[in-house]
Enzyme design. Structure first.
Site, PDB file in Angstrom:
ATOM      1  N   HIS A 172       0.866  -1.171   0.000  1.00 55.25           N
ATOM      2  CA  HIS A 172       0.000   0.000   0.000  1.00 55.25           C
ATOM      3  C   HIS A 172       0.909   1.229   0.000  1.00 55.25           C
ATOM      4  O   HIS A 172       2.119   1.130   0.264  1.00 55.25           O
ATOM      5  CB  HIS A 172      -0.888   0.001   1.234  1.00 55.25           C
ATOM      6  N   GLU A 193       1.330   3.745   2.032  1.00 57.20           N
ATOM      7  CA  GLU A 193       2.021   4.039   3.279  1.00 57.20           C
ATOM      8  C   GLU A 193       3.161   3.055   3.525  1.00 57.20           C
ATOM      9  O   GLU A 193       4.240   3.454   3.989  1.00 57.20           O
ATOM     10  CB  GLU A 193       1.034   3.995   4.457  1.00 57.20           C
ATOM     11  N   SER A 205      -7.459   7.518   3.643  1.00 55.31           N
ATOM     12  CA  SER A 205      -7.446   7.036   5.026  1.00 55.31           C
ATOM     13  C   SER A 205      -6.703   5.697   5.111  1.00 55.31           C
ATOM     14  O   SER A 205      -7.003   4.771   4.355  1.00 55.31           O
ATOM     15  CB  SER A 205      -8.895   6.867   5.497  1.00 55.31           C
ATOM     16  N   CYS A 230      -5.547   2.007   5.926  1.00 52.82           N
ATOM     17  CA  CYS A 230      -6.260   0.764   6.247  1.00 52.82           C
ATOM     18  C   CYS A 230      -5.735   0.196   7.568  1.00 52.82           C
ATOM     19  O   CYS A 230      -4.850   0.765   8.202  1.00 52.82           O
ATOM     20  CB  CYS A 230      -6.066  -0.253   5.119  1.00 52.82           C
ATOM     21  N   CYS A 246      -1.835  -0.541   7.377  1.00 52.89           N
ATOM     22  CA  CYS A 246      -1.017   0.670   7.417  1.00 52.89           C
ATOM     23  C   CYS A 246      -1.147   1.373   8.763  1.00 52.89           C
ATOM     24  O   CYS A 246      -0.173   1.924   9.284  1.00 52.89           O
ATOM     25  CB  CYS A 246      -1.393   1.584   6.261  1.00 52.89           C
TER      26      CYS A 246
END
Length: 150
Positions: free
Chosen positions: A50, A52, A77, A79, A82
């Site tokens: 992801h 991040e 936002s 998950c 992350c």
């Protein structure tokens, strides 16, 4: 919008241009970007990259004191996965571009002492909304959802 969120959006656009999911992230320490990344699950056939996670990986090894002075910017936002990394490294502040198309465990992060600021960027919402409409199967895969109704 500040330059750090602009950099995260630029990362999201790179990911989209590569055929991936348009989510970007940057890690800022003492006013300087030390890591940047974008969702690369598609590009790398990865289960975990992801935005991040890619950003943290690209920042390299940092000591605990450095993480505790950092701010993580993400166009979407974070998950559960992350958010776990945010908590593990005790990143004290997260700036989120938008949480309308997806909302991770923001309340849990706040309960654990993380300052979560959602700026509700129309540009971030538009990027994700267009992507989700065009590639719902890929989006569902990314967030661990099934295309089959429950």
């Amino acid at each position: 919008m500040d330059n750090f969120m602009r950099a995260a959006i630029d990362e999201a656009r790179v990911g989209l241009d590569e055929g991936g999911i348009p989510i970007g992230s940057v890690l800022v320490v003492d006013g300087v970007i030390v890591g940047r990344g974008h969702n690369r699950r598609v590009q790398r056939s990865s289960a975990v990259l992801h935005a991040e996670m890619d950003c943290l990986e690209n920042a390299g090894r940092l000591d605990a004191d450095t993480y505790r002075r950092s701010v993580l910017y993400s166009t979407l936002s974070p998950c559960d996965m992350c958010s776990g990394a945010i908590l593990l490294y005790r990143i004290p502040r997260v700036v989120v571009g938008e949480n309308r198309t997806f909302q991770g465990p923001e309340r849990y992060l706040r309960e654990r002492g993380v300052d979560v600021e959602v700026i509700d960027s129309e540009e971030c919402v538009d990027l994700m909304s267009r992507f989700i409409a065009a590639k719902p199967h890929l989006w569902n895969e990314d967030i661990g959802e099934s295309d089959t109704p429950r």
